[in-house]
Scaffold this active site. Structure first.
Site, PDB file in Angstrom:
ATOM      1  N   GLY A  66      49.481  32.624  46.224  1.00  0.00           N
ATOM      2  CA  GLY A  66      50.250  33.813  46.571  1.00  0.00           C
ATOM      3  C   GLY A  66      51.546  33.938  45.790  1.00  0.00           C
ATOM      4  N   GLU A  91      43.216  29.536  37.605  1.00  0.00           N
ATOM      5  CA  GLU A  91      42.774  29.011  38.901  1.00  0.00           C
ATOM      6  C   GLU A  91      41.490  29.708  39.341  1.00  0.00           C
ATOM      7  OE1 GLU A  91      44.901  29.737  42.480  1.00  0.00           O
ATOM      8  OE2 GLU A  91      45.277  31.834  42.037  1.00  0.00           O
ATOM      9  N   ARG A 139      36.716  32.667  47.436  1.00  0.00           N
ATOM     10  CA  ARG A 139      36.588  33.624  48.547  1.00  0.00           C
ATOM     11  C   ARG A 139      36.441  35.021  47.963  1.00  0.00           C
ATOM     12  NH1 ARG A 139      41.542  35.891  47.575  1.00  0.00           N
ATOM     13  NH2 ARG A 139      43.154  34.413  46.980  1.00  0.00           N
TER      14      ARG A 139
HETATM   15  P1  ADP Z   1      48.747  31.899  42.647  1.00  0.00           P
HETATM   16  O1  ADP Z   1      47.747  30.892  43.094  1.00  0.00           O
HETATM   17  O2  ADP Z   1      50.078  31.731  43.301  1.00  0.00           O
HETATM   18  O3  ADP Z   1      48.237  33.300  42.677  1.00  0.00           O
HETATM   19  P2  ADP Z   1      48.174  31.710  39.766  1.00  0.00           P
HETATM   20  O4  ADP Z   1      48.021  30.390  39.127  1.00  0.00           O
HETATM   21  O5  ADP Z   1      46.926  32.476  40.072  1.00  0.00           O
HETATM   22  O6  ADP Z   1      49.047  31.537  41.110  1.00  0.00           O
HETATM   23  O7  ADP Z   1      49.121  32.630  38.906  1.00  0.00           O
HETATM   24  C1  ADP Z   1      49.548  33.891  39.378  1.00  0.00           C
HETATM   25  C2  ADP Z   1      50.236  34.664  38.290  1.00  0.00           C
HETATM   26  O8  ADP Z   1      51.332  33.904  37.750  1.00  0.00           O
HETATM   27  C3  ADP Z   1      49.370  34.978  37.086  1.00  0.00           C
HETATM   28  O9  ADP Z   1      48.594  36.132  37.277  1.00  0.00           O
HETATM   29  C4  ADP Z   1      50.431  35.182  36.015  1.00  0.00           C
HETATM   30  O10 ADP Z   1      51.076  36.429  36.179  1.00  0.00           O
HETATM   31  C5  ADP Z   1      51.450  34.112  36.349  1.00  0.00           C
HETATM   32  N1  ADP Z   1      51.164  32.852  35.603  1.00  0.00           N
HETATM   33  C6  ADP Z   1      50.473  31.779  36.067  1.00  0.00           C
HETATM   34  N2  ADP Z   1      50.365  30.818  35.097  1.00  0.00           N
HETATM   35  C7  ADP Z   1      50.993  31.275  34.002  1.00  0.00           C
HETATM   36  C8  ADP Z   1      51.218  30.780  32.662  1.00  0.00           C
HETATM   37  N3  ADP Z   1      50.786  29.579  32.254  1.00  0.00           N
HETATM   38  N4  ADP Z   1      51.908  31.584  31.791  1.00  0.00           N
HETATM   39  C9  ADP Z   1      52.369  32.803  32.178  1.00  0.00           C
HETATM   40  N5  ADP Z   1      52.191  33.317  33.402  1.00  0.00           N
HETATM   41  C10 ADP Z   1      51.512  32.594  34.329  1.00  0.00           C
END
Ligand code: ADP
Length: 447
Positions: free
Chosen positions: A164, A287, A291
């Protein structure tokens, strides 16, 4: 097939699942907190059980109450929706121990993918391209600084249990490392009870592209293309579309096959989303969500499939009702998230809905649990509806979105509707020319 399914959720997603049950001739059981006695999901389900007080820890997150509700009503399976217990491996185990069925993946898959380090490790071994980063967890500030120097700044420090948008901090230089490292750890600890963090290269201009996957748990899996969810605020999505405006059929086939093969390889069952950042023609895994996602309707729109029905089918041991060859993209779909929030700060705005009118017409879908006179309780998240439009192509979908937003009436509380009206005036939205930072910059100068 099941006779009765309990939906361990509330709001629009509970309605979404009840609708699938009804079309399949399956009975539905709603559970609710005392704050949700008048909620639409309670009214719409065949039966309902009150499972506790307003606080979600004592109701929607209370595993004993949910299991008891199954036993009282004779529900044989539980659909978790998204959020709440949907990615809780212990919940899945307990459901099985009670001879009930969880509509979703196995406890093991949830556990592996719920920890971002083991998820990345697993995906790397399955041939999925990943964001360059630390090998596993980083325990000390010294190690973090060494990795930052080796990899080159900027880097992002991420809580392995995060979600989130919480537990992620960017360090633009060595000087920023201490603060970013400590904050990410502290957020991981306080939000998820786990302070382990890892480090990734911070990509500066990526798009967020995610692949919808679906498996039958018996070694068969397909992909349903991508969704572009680049328009984000604080790492949270606000506007999603399928197909991605910049993704070619060759790219889709290539990354889609990698994802479907990975799922087939691990006997993945049900719906899943493999999330990537996409920059300069390359995909980088970040990630996997094990779900149904909030934005699943855009995929349903372009493929004409019902993902919840499919989840229920495979959970009951039936085969998927489509093969990869059956899945052909038809047109373009866009979803906007209607939140009860006050602009410009997006502060939650619960309260009584004095008037609600949903848009309609060709290619318009409104998934919402609102009704005239409904009071949005202050205890839960602020998503109150999703407006999804489908058109023959992207310009038609955008025109339809503008038209549908014009018909939508939500009076009594502030919402994010004006944000979308304003975004639709932007040439970049029409050309698809944006990355994950575009919206944050735009908000700074326009709100
Ligand atoms: P969460 O599990 O909190 O949703 P994510 O790993 O899916 O976290 O990342 C959510 C958002 O954070 C991504 O869509 C992107 O906008 C940003 N983000 C995550 N990792 C990176 C990265 N290595 N470089 C740039 N932005 C990132």
């Amino acid at each position: 097939m099941f006779n009765k399914i309990l939906i361990a959720n509330r709001g629009e997603i509970a309605l979404r699942v009840i609708r699938a049950c009804r079309e399949m001739g399956i009975g539905s059981v709603a559970v609710h907190s005392t704050a949700d006695s008048d909620a639409m999901h309670v009214r719409m389900a065949d039966e309902s059980v009150c499972i506790g007080p307003p606080s979600s820890t004592q109701s929607y997150l209370s595993i004993p109450s949910i299991i008891a509700a199954c036993e009282i009503t004779g529900a044989e399976a539980i659909h978790p929706g998204y959020g709440f217990l949907s990615e809780n491996a212990a919940f899945v185990q307990i459901i099985q121990d009670h001879d009930l069925t969880f509509i979703g993946p196995t406890a093991d898959h949830i556990r592996v993918m719920g920890d971002k380090i083991t998820a990345k490790d697993t995906m790397k071994k399955l041939g999925v391209p990943c964001v360059p980063g630390s090998e596993g967890g980083v325990d000390t500030l010294e190690d973090a600084k060494r990795i930052g120097a080796e990899m080159g700044y900027p880097v992002i420090i991420k809580a392995t249990a995060g979600g989130g948008g919480k537990g992620m901090k960017v360090a633009g230089s060595a000087a920023e490392m201490e603060r970013a490292f400590m904050t990410a750890r502290a957020e991981g600890k306080s939000n998820f009870g786990n302070d382990e963090v890892y480090i990734e290269k911070y990509l500066t201009t990526p798009r967020h592209i995610e692949i919808q996957v679906f498996g039958d748990g018996k070694g068969n899996a397909v992909h349903l293309g991508e969704r572009d969810c680049s328009l984000q605020r604080r790492h949270q999505k606000v506007f999603e579309e399928a197909p991605g405006p910049t993704i070619t059929q060759e790219e889709r086939d290539r990354i889609g096959k990698i994802c479907a093969d990975a799922c087939a390889n691990i006997n993945y069952i049900g719906a899943g989303t493999i999330e990537f950042l996409y920059e300069n023609g390359e995909f980088y895994f970040i990630e996997m969500n094990t779900r149904l996602q909030v934005e699943h309707p855009v995929t349903e729109g372009i493929f004409g499939v019902d993902l919840v029905r499919e989840q229920i089918r495979v959970a009951a041991g039936l085969p998927m009702s489509f093969t990869q060859d059956d899945l052909k993209i038809n047109g373009h779909a866009i979803e906007v998230r209607i939140n009860a929030e006050r602009l410009p700060n997006f502060s939650p705005c619960p309260g009584r809905i004095t008037q609600y009118h949903a848009p309609g017409g060709l290619g318009v879908r409104m998934d919402s649990a609102l009704y005239d006179g409904y009071s949005i309780p202050p205890y839960y998240d602020s998503l109150i509806g999703k407006l999804i439009v489908h058109g023959r192509d992207r310009p038609e979908a955008l025109a339809r979105l503008r038209r549908a937003l014009g018909e939508l009436i939500v009076d009594g509380v502030d919402t994010t509707i004006p944000l979308f009206d304003a975004l639709l005036q932007e040439p970049d939205i029409h050309s698809g020319n944006y990355n994950i930072h575009w919206l944050e910059h735009w908000l700074e100068t326009h709100l």
